[in-house]
Enzyme design. Structure first.
Site, PDB file in Angstrom:
ATOM      1  N   ASP A 184      -7.195  -2.179  11.192  1.00  0.00           N
ATOM      2  CA  ASP A 184      -6.078  -2.087  10.578  1.00  0.00           C
ATOM      3  C   ASP A 184      -4.890  -1.377  11.099  1.00  0.00           C
ATOM      4  O   ASP A 184      -5.166  -0.928  12.269  1.00  0.00           O
ATOM      5  CB  ASP A 184      -6.277  -1.472   8.908  1.00  0.00           C
ATOM      6  CG  ASP A 184      -5.498  -2.199   7.802  1.00  0.00           C
ATOM      7  OD1 ASP A 184      -4.200  -2.046   8.032  1.00  0.00           O
ATOM      8  OD2 ASP A 184      -5.926  -2.656   6.819  1.00  0.00           O
ATOM      9  N   HIS A 245      -1.464  -6.317   9.755  1.00  0.00           N
ATOM     10  CA  HIS A 245      -2.290  -5.150   9.798  1.00  0.00           C
ATOM     11  C   HIS A 245      -2.894  -5.034  11.262  1.00  0.00           C
ATOM     12  O   HIS A 245      -3.988  -4.568  11.512  1.00  0.00           O
ATOM     13  CB  HIS A 245      -3.437  -5.323   8.932  1.00  0.00           C
ATOM     14  CG  HIS A 245      -2.916  -5.255   7.354  1.00  0.00           C
ATOM     15  ND1 HIS A 245      -2.977  -4.022   6.658  1.00  0.00           N
ATOM     16  CD2 HIS A 245      -2.751  -6.141   6.525  1.00  0.00           C
ATOM     17  CE1 HIS A 245      -2.342  -4.414   5.482  1.00  0.00           C
ATOM     18  NE2 HIS A 245      -2.404  -5.602   5.377  1.00  0.00           N
ATOM     19  N   GLU A 302      -1.011  -9.939   3.445  1.00  0.00           N
ATOM     20  CA  GLU A 302       0.338  -9.315   3.443  1.00  0.00           C
ATOM     21  C   GLU A 302       1.174  -9.379   4.822  1.00  0.00           C
ATOM     22  O   GLU A 302       1.767  -8.446   5.369  1.00  0.00           O
ATOM     23  CB  GLU A 302      -0.105  -7.710   3.341  1.00  0.00           C
ATOM     24  CG  GLU A 302      -0.654  -7.390   1.822  1.00  0.00           C
ATOM     25  CD  GLU A 302      -1.050  -5.988   1.557  1.00  0.00           C
ATOM     26  OE1 GLU A 302      -0.778  -5.361   0.576  1.00  0.00           O
ATOM     27  OE2 GLU A 302      -1.502  -5.380   2.756  1.00  0.00           O
TER      28      GLU A 302
HETATM   29  C1  ACM Z   1      -5.611  -6.022   0.181  1.00  0.00           C
HETATM   30  O1  ACM Z   1      -5.753  -5.383  -0.803  1.00  0.00           O
HETATM   31  N1  ACM Z   1      -4.496  -5.940   1.028  1.00  0.00           N
HETATM   32  C2  ACM Z   1      -6.346  -7.231   0.559  1.00  0.00           C
END
Ligand code: ACM
Length: 535
Positions: A184, A245, A302
Site C-alpha cells: 500500500d 495505493h 480508490e
Molecule cells: C478499501 O477499504 N479501500 C477496500
C-alpha cells in the site's frame, strides 16, 4: 469456562432474566445439527488416536499435537483406539464432518481432509471447554465456503509470529481464507527478487512513521507461513494493490510512477508505459509462485484519488491517443484488463474490490463488496453473476470501533458492534433486497482489519477479538441456528482462551477490564491522510 460452570452461569443468567436459556454445546461456530445424548466420555486415560484412513494422516497428527500441547495424554496408534478418524463417502461436502461421542468411543468422520480437520476442531473445543466430554452426535458443514479475515501489514507491519498466531486462532474457529494486504502507500512488505528495492526501499516506513526501519516478509518467510496455513486448511490470498495505493512501490522504482495528487502523492502506477506491464507482470509472476492457492487479489480500489494526474501525463496521453480514449477512466479499464489477462495467464482467478464493477471486467473475476454505503454495488455484482465476497465496512471493518465507549478507530454514522457482526448478513439481505437467486453468487464473507490505527499487537487484538468469533459463526452457521444471547455465553470459553494466550481482547462482559489501547503517535503525516475517505 468448563461445562459445569457454563451451565451454572447460564442458569444464573436465566434466573436473572426471568427466562430459561437453553443449554448448548460450548463450540464456536455453532454446528448445524447437535444431538446430545446421555452420559460423558471418560477422558481420564487420555486419547489414543487411530487414523483409519491415510488421507487424514496430517489432520490426525495435528489433533494429536494440539491435545499434547494442551497437556493431555494423547498418542497415535495403529491398533484399536478410543478416538478414530475415518472416511465416510456418505458425508457430502469437503468441509463437512460428523463427530460422534459416546462413553467409550469418539469418531470423527469425513469424506475429505478439510472435514476431518473441522471435526477435530470441534472435538478440541469440547476438550478445552468441558470437564467431561458430553455424549453427542454433531453433523456439520459450513454455510459459506469463504470465511475470511484480512490483515493489512502495509500500514503497520507485524511479523511472522503474529501472523501465525492469527492463523492458529482462525483455524480453531474454522475460518479458511487469510487475505493478506501486503502492499500500500505506506509500505511494500513482500520480497520480490527481480526488483529488490520494492522491499528494501518500499519497506521503509509505516503509517505512523515514514522513517521507521525497513520491514517486509522474505520469500522464505512467506513459504513458511503458507505451509503453516495450509496445514490448518487456510488458504492465503495475497493482495498486490494496483493501479492505486502504489506510493511505496513508486518510491522504490519511480520510473513506473503514474502520479497522484494532494494528500495522495505518487499514488498510481503509470498505465501509459509498456514497461509498467512488464514490471507488474514480473511481480505477479513471483507472487503467484509463492502462493499455491487459485486466487490473486490485485486491489483496484480508490484509483480516483490519483487518477487526475493521468490527465497530464505524457505517456498516458499517448496511450489515450493510440487507443482512441477520451477519458482517463478508460485507461483504468485498459490497465485492469491487461492485468486480468496476466493473472489468467498465471492460472489464477482474479479478485478485486467493488470498483472493478465500473470497469465491466470479465465475469470470471471475484468481487469484494466493501462500500456499505453503496449497496447497489452488491446487487450489481450479484445480478451480473460475479462470485462475490461480502466485506462491507459496516459492520465488517475492524478498524471501526466496536463499543460506544471507544474512540480510537473509525466512527462513521456509527461503528461496528459485536452484535452487528453477529447479525450479518441476513437483515442486510432483507434491507438491500438480495434474493435467494442472487445469494447463490455469494461465496462468503470476510472481516478486514485495516491497520492505520492498529499499530501494535494490543491494538490489533483489541479491535479483532471477540468480533472475529462473531464473524466465524456468521460465516459458518445457518441463520436458524444463530442466537446472539447464546453466542455471548459461549464466548466465555473464548475469553478464557484469550486470557491463557495473553491476547488483549475487548471484554464485552466488562468493558472496563481492558482499557482501550492508545492509537499510534503519527510522527509525520505524509502519503495518506487519516481522515475519513468518502467517494
Ligand atoms: C478499501 O477499504 N479501500 C477496500
Amino acid at each position: 469456562m468448563n461445562h459445569l460452570r457454563t451451565i451454572t452461569f447460564i442458569f444464573a443468567l436465566a434466573m436473572s432474566l426471568g427466562v430459561m436459556a437453553s443449554k448448548t454445546l460450548p463450540v464456536i461456530p455453532y454446528p448445524q445439527h447437535v444431538e446430545e445424548k446421555k452420559g460423558c466420555f471418560d477422558a481420564r486415560n487420555g486419547f489414543d488416536i487411530k487414523i483409519a484412513d491415510a488421507r487424514f494422516e496430517s489432520e490426525g497428527r495435528f489433533l494429536n499435537e494440539k491435545l499434547q500441547a494442551a497437556g493431555r495424554q494423547s498418542e497415535i496408534t495403529s491398533s484399536e483406539a478410543a478416538v478414530v478418524i475415518s472416511y465416510d463417502a456418505g458425508i457430502t461436502g469437503d468441509e463437512a464432518y460428523r463427530l460422534t461421542v459416546d462413553n467409550k468411543n469418539i469418531e470423527i468422520a469425513a469424506s475429505a481432509p478439510s472435514g476431518a480437520f473441522y471435526g477435530a476442531q470441534t472435538f478440541l473445543q469440547l476438550v478445552d471447554n468441558c470437564e467431561e466430554i458430553p455424549c453427542v452426535t454433531v453433523t456439520d458443514s459450513p454455510r459459506y465456503s469463504w470465511r475470511g479475515f484480512m490483515r493489512d501489514d502495509a500500514r503497520h507491519f507485524t511479523g511472522v509470529e503474529s501472523v501465525k498466531r492469527f492463523i492458529d486462532l482462525m483455524a480453531y474457529y474454522k475460518l479458511n481464507r487469510f487475505h493478506w494486504h501486503l502492499t500500500d502507500g505506506q509500505g511494500w512488505r513482500i520480497e520480490i527478487n527481480k526488483y529488490p528495492r520494492l522491499a528494501t526501499v518500499g519497506g521503509i516506513g509505516s503509517h505512523s512513521d515514514p522513517d521507521s526501519p525497513c520491514a517486509y516478509y522474505t520469500q522464505d518467510e512467506i513459504k513458511d507461513i503458507v505451509a503453516y496455513a495450509l496445514r490448518r486448511h487456510i488458504m492465503i490470498i495475497p493482495e498486490i494493490d494496483m493501479p492505486g495505493h502504489a506510493t511505496a512501490a513508486n518510491r522504490a522504482y519511480p520510473e513506473y510512477n503514474g502520479g497522484g495528487e494532494g494528500i495522495f502523492p505518487d499514488f498510481t502506477f503509470n498505465p501509459g508505459k509498456e514497461e509498467t506491464y512488464t514490471y507488474l507482470s514480473d511481480i505477479l509472476g513471483e507472487v503467484a509462485g509463492l502462493f499455491p492457492g487459485p486466487y490473486m487479489h490485485i486491489g483496484g480500489d480508490e484509483v480516483a484519488y490519483g487518477i487526475n494526474a493521468w490527465k497530464v501525463d505524457p505517456y498516458v496521453l499517448d496511450l489515450m491517443k493510440r487507443e482512441g480514449f477520451d477519458d482517463v477512466k478508460q485507461c483504468e479499464r485498459y490497465f485492469m484488463n491487461r492485468m486480468i489477462a496476466e493473472v489468467a495467464h498465471l492460472g489464477k482467478t482474479l479478485i478485486g474490490w467493488d470498483e472493478l464493477l465500473d470497469l465491466d471486467v470479465d465475469r470470471s473475476t471475484n468481487i469484494m463488496w466493501w462500500r456499505h454505503d453503496k449497496p447497489q454495488y452488491l446487487t450489481r455484482s450479484l445480478n451480473a453473476g460475479y462470485t462475490t465476497v461480502m466485506c462491507p465496512r459496516k459492520p465488517l471493518y475492524f478498524d471501526f470501533v466496536q463499543h460506544d465507549t471507544h474512540s480510537v478507530g473509525r466512527i462513521w454514522d456509527g461503528f461496528c458492534p459485536l452484535e452487528d457482526v453477529y447479525a450479518f448478513p441476513d437483515p442486510w439481505f432483507e434491507k438491500i433486497g438480495v434474493s435467494d437467486e442472487m445469494q447463490s453468487h455469494i461465496s462468503g464473507m470476510q472481516a478486514n482489519a485495516w491497520s492505520e490505527l492498529l499499530h501494535n499487537s494490543d491494538r490489533l487484538d483489541f479491535m479483532t477479538w471477540p468480533r472475529l468469533c462473531a464473524l466465524a459463526e456468521s460465516a459458518w452457521t445457518i441463520r436458524d441456528n444463530k442466537n446472539y444471547d447464546d453466542f455471548r455465553l459461549r464466548l466465555e470459553d473464548a475469553y478464557r482462551l484469550f486470557d491463557n494466550l495473553g491476547i488483549y481482547y475487548f471484554d464485552h462482559r466488562n468493558p472496563e477490564r481492558h482499557a482501550e489501547p492508545a492509537g499510534p503517535v503519527i510522527k509525520k503525516k505524509i502519503r495518506e491522510s487519516e481522515t475519513e475517505y468518502k467517494d
